[in-house]
Each structure stands twice: as structure tokens, then as C-alpha cells.
Design a protein around this motif. Structure first.
Motif, PDB file in Angstrom:
ATOM      1  N   ALA A   1     -22.378  28.801  22.739  1.00 23.70           N
ATOM      2  CA  ALA A   1     -21.459  27.878  23.402  1.00 23.70           C
ATOM      3  C   ALA A   1     -20.175  27.701  22.599  1.00 23.70           C
ATOM      4  CB  ALA A   1     -22.145  26.529  23.605  1.00 23.70           C
ATOM      5  N   MET A   2     -20.284  27.587  21.290  1.00 18.61           N
ATOM      6  CA  MET A   2     -19.100  27.394  20.459  1.00 18.61           C
ATOM      7  C   MET A   2     -18.167  28.602  20.549  1.00 18.61           C
ATOM      8  SD  MET A   2     -21.030  25.577  17.256  1.00 18.61           S
ATOM      9  CE  MET A   2     -19.644  25.540  16.133  1.00 18.61           C
ATOM     10  N   LYS A   3     -18.732  29.786  20.558  1.00 15.06           N
ATOM     11  CA  LYS A   3     -17.897  30.984  20.670  1.00 15.06           C
ATOM     12  C   LYS A   3     -17.199  31.034  22.027  1.00 15.06           C
ATOM     13  CE  LYS A   3     -20.414  33.784  17.300  1.00 15.06           C
ATOM     14  NZ  LYS A   3     -21.197  35.015  17.065  1.00 15.06           N
ATOM     15  N   ALA A   4     -17.901  30.594  23.064  1.00 12.72           N
ATOM     16  CA  ALA A   4     -17.267  30.543  24.386  1.00 12.72           C
ATOM     17  C   ALA A   4     -16.086  29.576  24.369  1.00 12.72           C
ATOM     18  CB  ALA A   4     -18.285  30.115  25.443  1.00 12.72           C
ATOM     19  N   LEU A   5     -16.256  28.452  23.706  1.00 10.42           N
ATOM     20  CA  LEU A   5     -15.191  27.463  23.642  1.00 10.42           C
ATOM     21  C   LEU A   5     -13.999  27.949  22.819  1.00 10.42           C
ATOM     22  CD1 LEU A   5     -17.578  24.446  23.191  1.00 10.42           C
ATOM     23  CD2 LEU A   5     -15.904  24.630  25.036  1.00 10.42           C
ATOM     24  N   TRP A   6     -14.258  28.704  21.766  1.00  9.15           N
ATOM     25  CA  TRP A   6     -13.175  29.207  20.912  1.00  9.15           C
ATOM     26  C   TRP A   6     -12.381  30.330  21.579  1.00  9.15           C
ATOM     27  CZ3 TRP A   6     -16.960  29.616  16.242  1.00  9.15           C
ATOM     28  CH2 TRP A   6     -17.086  28.360  15.624  1.00  9.15           C
ATOM     29  N   ASN A   7     -12.997  30.994  22.544  1.00  7.39           N
ATOM     30  CA  ASN A   7     -12.388  32.208  23.095  1.00  7.39           C
ATOM     31  C   ASN A   7     -11.820  32.033  24.497  1.00  7.39           C
ATOM     32  OD1 ASN A   7     -12.901  33.945  20.852  1.00  7.39           O
ATOM     33  ND2 ASN A   7     -15.053  34.022  21.449  1.00  7.39           N
ATOM     34  N   ASN A   8     -11.897  30.828  25.056  1.00 15.76           N
ATOM     35  CA  ASN A   8     -11.447  30.620  26.428  1.00 15.76           C
ATOM     36  C   ASN A   8     -10.655  29.327  26.549  1.00 15.76           C
ATOM     37  OD1 ASN A   8     -13.056  32.806  28.049  1.00 15.76           O
ATOM     38  ND2 ASN A   8     -14.555  31.875  26.681  1.00 15.76           N
ATOM     39  N   ASP A   9      -9.646  29.343  27.369  1.00 11.88           N
ATOM     40  CA  ASP A   9      -8.894  28.114  27.642  1.00 11.88           C
ATOM     41  C   ASP A   9      -9.712  27.162  28.519  1.00 11.88           C
ATOM     42  OD1 ASP A   9      -6.629  28.895  26.193  1.00 11.88           O
ATOM     43  OD2 ASP A   9      -5.912  30.088  27.887  1.00 11.88           O
ATOM     44  N   ILE A  10     -10.485  27.739  29.440  1.00  8.53           N
ATOM     45  CA  ILE A  10     -11.408  26.961  30.258  1.00  8.53           C
ATOM     46  C   ILE A  10     -12.795  27.559  30.052  1.00  8.53           C
ATOM     47  CG2 ILE A  10     -12.034  26.200  32.573  1.00  8.53           C
ATOM     48  CD1 ILE A  10      -9.429  25.051  31.665  1.00  8.53           C
ATOM     49  N   ALA A  11     -13.742  26.769  29.572  1.00  9.36           N
ATOM     50  CA  ALA A  11     -15.052  27.293  29.226  1.00  9.36           C
ATOM     51  C   ALA A  11     -16.141  26.594  30.036  1.00  9.36           C
ATOM     52  CB  ALA A  11     -15.330  27.107  27.731  1.00  9.36           C
ATOM     53  N   LYS A  12     -17.182  27.353  30.320  1.00 12.09           N
ATOM     54  CA  LYS A  12     -18.366  26.830  30.992  1.00 12.09           C
ATOM     55  C   LYS A  12     -19.587  27.451  30.328  1.00 12.09           C
ATOM     56  CE  LYS A  12     -20.628  26.425  35.518  1.00 12.09           C
ATOM     57  NZ  LYS A  12     -20.530  26.723  36.960  1.00 12.09           N
ATOM     58  N   PHE A  13     -20.646  26.649  30.160  1.00 11.07           N
ATOM     59  CA  PHE A  13     -21.864  27.161  29.534  1.00 11.07           C
ATOM     60  C   PHE A  13     -23.064  26.514  30.196  1.00 11.07           C
ATOM     61  CE2 PHE A  13     -25.203  27.574  26.365  1.00 11.07           C
ATOM     62  CZ  PHE A  13     -25.022  28.870  25.915  1.00 11.07           C
ATOM     63  N   ASP A  14     -24.058  27.327  30.522  1.00  8.69           N
ATOM     64  CA  ASP A  14     -25.250  26.828  31.210  1.00  8.69           C
ATOM     65  C   ASP A  14     -26.477  27.446  30.555  1.00  8.69           C
ATOM     66  OD1 ASP A  14     -27.028  25.689  32.898  1.00  8.69           O
ATOM     67  OD2 ASP A  14     -26.452  26.837  34.675  1.00  8.69           O
ATOM     68  N   GLY A  15     -27.050  26.726  29.594  1.00  3.91           N
ATOM     69  CA  GLY A  15     -28.241  27.196  28.911  1.00  3.91           C
ATOM     70  C   GLY A  15     -29.420  26.287  29.174  1.00  3.91           C
ATOM     71  N   SER A  16     -30.501  26.527  28.458  1.00  2.25           N
ATOM     72  CA  SER A  16     -31.701  25.705  28.632  1.00  2.25           C
ATOM     73  C   SER A  16     -31.533  24.323  28.028  1.00  2.25           C
ATOM     74  CB  SER A  16     -32.898  26.406  27.975  1.00  2.25           C
ATOM     75  OG  SER A  16     -33.136  27.663  28.560  1.00  2.25           O
ATOM     76  N   PHE A  17     -30.753  24.238  26.944  1.00  2.00           N
ATOM     77  CA  PHE A  17     -30.588  22.969  26.242  1.00  2.00           C
ATOM     78  C   PHE A  17     -29.156  22.460  26.285  1.00  2.00           C
ATOM     79  CE2 PHE A  17     -34.135  25.212  24.291  1.00  2.00           C
ATOM     80  CZ  PHE A  17     -35.117  24.248  24.292  1.00  2.00           C
TER      81      PHE A  17
END
Length: 303
Positions: free
Chosen positions: A136-152
């Protein structure tokens, strides 16, 4: 190799002035990294090893970013399940911005059940939460708009920023199979700590290579944290961990790490549960001894 110092940010001798004194001394000597530790709730199981007060690593590094100019600043290590990855990503990116791209983020899954309970984190799922947090952190660092959907971990879409100045190096601590897989899949380096002589050569690195082969990924760099405790007489290998012993034993430990391909080594003068610390001059003197007699901080080689 590049050499760092674990800066004591906890205990009765920890104070802003002393932390700054350590970091500036390390920077002036030519050390490459200054790193601090992480605990959030000093429950009895934690304080037995890490006495209060404990300065928050992100706040400490943000402050140090404006007090230093060259030395890299890092964590050894952030306990990932204690904070939401949205918060960690923003704080890490801010530190990297304030320091001009000097942050190294050491992370781990954690070990203290009482502390997990105090912060409301799931101890049994800590490994999987750590893995999702890193993704999730890498997604946030690499995108202006980020979305993450995991188990936790779930969020998004959310606007992010600031982005880090550089791709923040991730060092993953721990010695379990799960930790090694986390280092291979998510990390730039494996960051083992407090291991005995021979462990990395005979056990740790072979396991890391096997995991990397299974995951079909490159073997991450080796960046261990070792003790810095100089004794007048040699210590038997069975009774010591890396970095403990005479000057010659420390030199031998560093030579062995170089042979294993270690790219960074962090020197740690702290001892869990130590109730009486010597004056800072003693430990700062050890850093001077290492820089003058054991390693050449300019070339990264041994003297």
C-alpha cells in the motif's frame, strides 16, 4: 561498504540535545547513516528492554532533517502494523522531502504482544499486515491518486503527496521465513540484527537465496545491524554476537560481512535492558575509534 550508527532515541539519557549531538558527531566523522528505533506503547514487555522515554522516529527524523546536510536518516526499524499505511506513507515521504532524499526506511512486523494489544493491532496477523502495508505504501508513493484493497488494508481512491524525492530504500528486518520472503518481495535490503558469528554465512544468507529463487526475484542487499562493544580480551564466538569483542574481532566481523557482500552495516552501542548507560563520550569515542583504526569511511574499506 557504507557504515551507519544506531542513535539511542530512548532511555533516561535520550533527549533532543543528546540525539542531535550523536547525529552531528556521526556526520562529522563521515558515517553514512544515522538511524533510530521504534516503539509506540511502552508496555512492561517493551520497557523491560527499551526504557522510557521513547522519542517517535518520524518526528525525530523530521527534526534531524533540518539539522543535518549529508548523512542519510533512517529507521531500524518501524513496526509496520502499529500505524495505518496511509499515515506511514505520508510521514515517510515528508521526511524524505525535508531531508532532500535522505530517508532509509527499515521496517519489520514486530514482536511484543502487549504493545500490539495497547495499540489495537492484530498480533497474529502481523506478518500479513506488514506485507499489505508495504504494498500500500508503494502504491501511495507512486501515484497521485491511489487505491488499495487488501485483506487487512483498504482505502481509496485518495489523493496522495508529497511524493518522496527518491524511491525510498526499504530495509526489512527479521529472521523468520516470512521476514526473509518480505525482504525478497518488498525490500531493497535484508536488515538482520544481533546475530552470532557464522549465522549469516551458514544459515541466513543461504535461506535468503533459497527464498529469492522460490520467488524468482533477485537476492536483496545485505545491510545488518551489529553491536559495537569493544573489550580488552577476545570473547569466545559461542558467547558473543557480531560486533562484540576486541578491535581485531570487530575487524574480522566486518571483513566477513564484506566477503558476504554486505553493502551497509549499522553499528549499535545499545543493549536491551541496559539500566545504566555510560556517559555519551564513551560511545562517541567508540565511533571515533572505528573511523580511525578499523574502517575508512571515505572508501568504505577496512584499514
Amino acid at each position: 561498504m557504507r557504515f551507519g550508527v544506531n542513535i539511542p532515541n530512548y532511555g533516561d539519557r535520550a533527549a533532543p540535545g543528546e540525539i542531535l549531538r550523536w547525529v552531528r558527531h556521526a556526520e562529522q566523522l563521515g558515517y553514512h547513516l544515522a538511524m533510530v528505533s521504534d516503539h509506540v506503547a511502552l508496555t512492561p514487555d517493551v520497557e523491560r528492554l527499551f526504557p522510557a522515554p521513547f522519542y517517535d522516529p518520524f518526528a525525530t527524523l523530521s527534526w534531524l532533517a533540518g539539522q543535518t546536510s549529508r548523512v542519510e536518516l533512517g529507521t531500524t526499524v518501524i513496526v509496520l502494523p502499529y500505524r495505518h499505511p496511509l499515515l506511514m506513507a505520508r510521514m515517510a515521504a515528508a521526511v524524505d522531502q525535508f531531508s532532500g532524499g535522505r530517508l532509509v526506511l527499515g521496517v519489520a512486523a514486530g514482536w511484543a504482544p502487549g504493545e500490539f494489544a495497547a495499540v489495537g493491532a492484530d498480533y497474529r496477523s502481523r506478518g500479513r499486515i506488514a506485507d499489505e502495508s508495504l504494498r500500500a505504501m508503494k502504491a501511495l508513493w507512486n501515484n497521485d491518486i491511489a487505491k488499495f484493497d487488501g485483506s487487512f488494508v483498504r482505502f481509496g481512491p485518495v489523493a496522495t503527496g508529497p511524493r518522496p524525492v527518491r524511491s525510498i530504500p526499504i530495509w526489512v528486518g527479521g529472521h523468520s521465513t516470512g521476514a526473509l520472503r518480505r525482504a525478497v518481495v518488498h525490500g531493497d535490503a535484508w536488515h538482520p540484527t544481533s546475530v552470532p558469528p557464522g549465522y549469516l554465512e551458514q544459515i541466513g544468507m543461504p535461506q535468503l537465496r533459497r527464498v529469492a529463487e522460490q520467488e524468482e526475484r533477485p537476492v536483496p542487499a545485505l545491510a545488518p545491524r551489529i553491536k559495537l562493544r569493544i573489550t580488552s580480551r577476545p570473547l569466545p564466538d559461542r558467547d558473543r554476537i557480531l560486533g562484540e569483542g576486541t578491535v581485531d574481532q570487530l575487524r574480522g566481523d566486518l571483513a566477513a560481512l564484506a566477503e558476504l557482500g554486505a553493502t551497509q552495516v549499522v553499528l549499535d552501542t545499545t543493549y536491551p535492558g541496559e539500566t545504566v548507560r555510560k556517559p555519551a563520550e564513551h560511545y562517541l569515542g567508540l565511533l571515533e575509534l572505528v573511523a580511525s583504526e578499523i574502517v575508512d569511511l571515505g572508501t568504505g574499506g577496512l584499514r
